[in-house]
Scaffold this active site. Sequence first.
Site, PDB file in Angstrom:
ATOM      1  N   GLU A   1      39.554  23.793  35.426  1.00 10.84           N
ATOM      2  CA  GLU A   1      40.192  25.056  35.058  1.00 10.84           C
ATOM      3  C   GLU A   1      41.332  24.890  34.068  1.00 10.84           C
ATOM      4  OE1 GLU A   1      41.145  26.607  39.156  1.00 10.84           O
ATOM      5  OE2 GLU A   1      40.585  28.476  38.182  1.00 10.84           O
TER       6      GLU A   1
ATOM      7  N   LYS B   1      43.248  35.978  36.542  1.00  9.65           N
ATOM      8  CA  LYS B   1      43.762  35.727  37.884  1.00  9.65           C
ATOM      9  C   LYS B   1      42.902  36.415  38.930  1.00  9.65           C
ATOM     10  CE  LYS B   1      46.378  34.093  41.031  1.00  9.65           C
ATOM     11  NZ  LYS B   1      45.995  32.723  41.402  1.00  9.65           N
TER      12      LYS B   1
ATOM     13  N   CYS C   1      61.243  39.462  51.308  1.00 13.28           N
ATOM     14  CA  CYS C   1      62.092  40.659  51.251  1.00 13.28           C
ATOM     15  C   CYS C   1      62.880  40.702  49.944  1.00 13.28           C
ATOM     16  CB  CYS C   1      63.073  40.654  52.407  1.00 13.28           C
ATOM     17  SG  CYS C   1      62.260  40.675  53.995  1.00 13.28           S
TER      18      CYS C   1
ATOM     19  N   GLU D   1      37.423  21.240  45.355  1.00 14.72           N
ATOM     20  CA  GLU D   1      38.592  21.976  44.887  1.00 14.72           C
ATOM     21  C   GLU D   1      39.353  21.161  43.826  1.00 14.72           C
ATOM     22  OE1 GLU D   1      39.773  24.751  44.744  1.00 14.72           O
ATOM     23  OE2 GLU D   1      41.948  24.635  44.586  1.00 14.72           O
TER      24      GLU D   1
ATOM     25  N   TRP E   1      59.234  42.228  53.964  1.00 18.65           N
ATOM     26  CA  TRP E   1      58.078  41.390  54.237  1.00 18.65           C
ATOM     27  C   TRP E   1      58.221  40.974  55.700  1.00 18.65           C
ATOM     28  CZ3 TRP E   1      57.441  36.029  55.093  1.00 18.65           C
ATOM     29  CH2 TRP E   1      56.123  35.588  54.944  1.00 18.65           C
TER      30      TRP E   1
ATOM     31  N   ARG F   1      57.256  39.349  44.296  1.00 22.61           N
ATOM     32  CA  ARG F   1      57.561  38.457  45.414  1.00 22.61           C
ATOM     33  C   ARG F   1      56.679  38.752  46.638  1.00 22.61           C
ATOM     34  NH1 ARG F   1      62.775  36.280  45.152  1.00 22.61           N
ATOM     35  NH2 ARG F   1      62.905  36.334  47.400  1.00 22.61           N
TER      36      ARG F   1
ATOM     37  N   ASN G   1      68.312  40.656  54.168  1.00 22.32           N
ATOM     38  CA  ASN G   1      67.330  39.564  54.014  1.00 22.32           C
ATOM     39  C   ASN G   1      67.795  38.407  54.881  1.00 22.32           C
ATOM     40  OD1 ASN G   1      65.985  41.011  52.129  1.00 22.32           O
ATOM     41  ND2 ASN G   1      66.373  39.609  50.418  1.00 22.32           N
ATOM     42  N   GLY G   2      66.877  37.670  55.443  1.00 20.29           N
ATOM     43  CA  GLY G   2      67.253  36.522  56.278  1.00 20.29           C
ATOM     44  C   GLY G   2      66.922  36.796  57.730  1.00 20.29           C
TER      45      GLY G   2
ATOM     46  N   HIS H   1      22.753   9.360  45.691  1.00 18.80           N
ATOM     47  CA  HIS H   1      21.520  10.152  45.507  1.00 18.80           C
ATOM     48  C   HIS H   1      21.400  10.725  44.093  1.00 18.80           C
ATOM     49  CE1 HIS H   1      20.459   9.816  49.700  1.00 18.80           C
ATOM     50  NE2 HIS H   1      21.712  10.123  50.016  1.00 18.80           N
TER      51      HIS H   1
ATOM     52  N   LYS I   1      40.100  22.381  40.018  1.00 18.51           N
ATOM     53  CA  LYS I   1      41.451  22.469  39.436  1.00 18.51           C
ATOM     54  C   LYS I   1      41.484  21.774  38.081  1.00 18.51           C
ATOM     55  CE  LYS I   1      42.945  25.014  41.125  1.00 18.51           C
ATOM     56  NZ  LYS I   1      42.485  25.701  42.301  1.00 18.51           N
TER      57      LYS I   1
HETATM   58  O1  M6R Z   1      41.484  36.216  44.501  1.00 14.68           O
HETATM   59  P1  M6R Z   1      40.333  35.400  45.037  1.00 14.68           P
HETATM   60  O2  M6R Z   1      40.793  34.365  46.007  1.00 14.68           O
HETATM   61  O3  M6R Z   1      39.236  36.227  45.602  1.00 14.68           O
HETATM   62  O4  M6R Z   1      39.761  34.648  43.774  1.00 14.68           O
HETATM   63  C1  M6R Z   1      38.617  33.865  43.867  1.00 14.68           C
HETATM   64  C2  M6R Z   1      38.455  32.994  42.640  1.00 14.68           C
HETATM   65  O5  M6R Z   1      38.289  33.787  41.504  1.00 14.68           O
HETATM   66  C3  M6R Z   1      39.645  32.065  42.451  1.00 14.68           C
HETATM   67  O6  M6R Z   1      39.870  31.268  43.567  1.00 14.68           O
HETATM   68  C4  M6R Z   1      39.451  31.160  41.237  1.00 14.68           C
HETATM   69  O7  M6R Z   1      38.420  30.253  41.471  1.00 14.68           O
HETATM   70  C5  M6R Z   1      40.764  30.476  40.904  1.00 14.68           C
HETATM   71  N1  M6R Z   1      41.002  30.536  39.496  1.00 14.68           N
HETATM   72  C6  M6R Z   1      40.829  29.070  41.379  1.00 14.68           C
HETATM   73  O8  M6R Z   1      41.938  28.379  40.931  1.00 14.68           O
END
Ligand code: M6R
Length: 609
Positions: A489, A604, A2, A482, A73, A27, A99-100, A505, A486
């Site tokens: 990336e 993003k 919120c 994952e 929210w 937010r 808020n709260g 393998h 990370k």
């Molecule tokens: O917004 P989305 O979750 O659909 O995005 C999917 C991927 O593009 C996203 O997870 C990407 O792999 C990130 N950069 C991972 O850190």
Amino acid sequence: MCGIVGYIGKEEALPVLLDGLKRLEYRGYDSSGVVVLGEKVNFEKTAGRVSALEKKVSKNNFFGNIGIAHTRWATHGKPTKTNAHPHTGCKKEFFIVHNGIIENYKELKKELEEKGHKFSSQTDSEVFAHLIEEEFKDYHNFEAAFKGAVSKIKGAFGIVAVHKSDLEKILIAKKSSPILIGVGDGEHIIASDIAAILGRTKEIIYLGDNEIAVCEKNNIRISNLKNEAVGKKVHKVDISLEEAEKGHFETFMKKEIFEAPEVIKNAVRGRLIESEGTSKFGGLDDISERLKDIKKIMIVACGTSYYAGLLAKYWLEDFAQIPTTVEIASEFKDRKASIDKSTLLIAISQSGETADTIGALKEVKAKKILTLGIVNVVGSTISRETDAGIYNRAGPEISVASTKAFISQATVLALLTLFFARQKTMSLSEGKELILEIKNLHGKIGQILSNQKNIENIAKKYFKYKNFIYLGKKYNFPIALEGALKLKEISYIHAEGYAGGELKHGPIALVDKDFPVFCIATKGSSYNKMLATIEEVKARGGKVICIATSGDKKISKIADDVVFIPKSSEMLSPILSVIPMQFFAYFVARYLKKDIDKPRNLAKSVTVE
Ligand code: M6R
């Protein structure tokens, strides 16, 4: 989350309020509203974006120099226009934004209803507007009625109120929910977040807990609950908007990792039926009949969201016995996946705007298959295009590398597994046990976060290596994938994730002293097999970094470096083990001086196929 904005001054209030709301959009929210007082009361609310609110108010003449606005929210009650703030009492004289949580709202609401008050929303906040109205009957004075109302509520609050017959003041109260007052030239801007104020002034008063402020155009009085005056300092803040949003963290990624405990609480809030050992989702109500016919699940997603889907596959098959496939969304379109009307298609996406996932979703929709979105960004394309949806409620994720969104996706998927599993073979006591584990998660993550220095030291030792292998078994296999993603990336180091058993393998050929192996070897059914894998790596001179369960003495003897995480159920352990992975990537990238929040070549939200 919120957001509150208030304005009193010499200018028209509406543009200032809308600008403030837009600055709080980062937010996350699901509905918004505004009231501006002038010759008349100008009042509008809407479910959805601030831009929708803006369209509505632009059709009217919202004139006046005093007003309050809010982005809500949802916690108590759905994200509807009625539940949006501002709230008002029966006579529509007092308007409040809050808020709260007003913890004693049910008791207060009952008392007020007995006195004849009629409530229109399902929120806890509305009670405060009626309370002022009730107190006003005794005091005939806005300030006294406001203070009287504050003295009756329990819980956490940042509350801002206006009275249609008193255009000279805005009243504010705070306890455990942030409220700031920006001091401008003949004006005050009130907000729950500095981001909404910085565009107009850098002079800020931070309201303390149990303080009440009376804000006029040129004057401000602050007192405590005993009515004693409180002297306050005006702080000159010299920070940019971006810095304000980051708080005291050096990057958004670190801030977002640290939000994990809150993210889990938010993902779980209101979604457990503890007595029945199960979960519930408002977003599934409309499809509950159709869900009964579901025999299979197919998950489509990309990147980190895909790995959350892979984790869900293990859970859904192990605990709910629902055959589940997980498809990389970009691959789905290019092949003829076997899918029919007995399949529930789940699209997982943080942004809700990933073109590959949207593309897959559209194909499936054309076949009239039931679709469910697990999405973070409210109102995004996937949340609109699916038949039903569950929001992650992680709040905005700014860093390109997804961290807290993964935590929220995994938490929602654990709740969804519980939902389906309880309809199958999971017993009431098993359901209750899982709920207890879920409720303990945020505290355990807190312990991992406080151990960041250990992970930083390990990162310092390894940041110059050029290649890494990540290994995990069963529920921790998606976490290995994952973790490797990370690292790739944000540090641009080559890293590959594998299922522990796959090492022998092929990939083991790569292992030597220059090729560290990051292993998830937490206690559980795969523990012994992971130990054997670690021995294989050590026998080839490889260095091993391990994530292990606290108290495991064996692991320290064989691994080169260990990060211990608290004990948990095997099912939920990946939600814990992913945090050190995120931290490791973060610290490696920091030692390499990379642009952590905006890694090269990445966006993003990937809105092209
Ligand atoms: O917004 P989305 O979750 O659909 O995005 C999917 C991927 O593009 C996203 O997870 C990407 O792999 C990130 N950069 C991972 O850190």
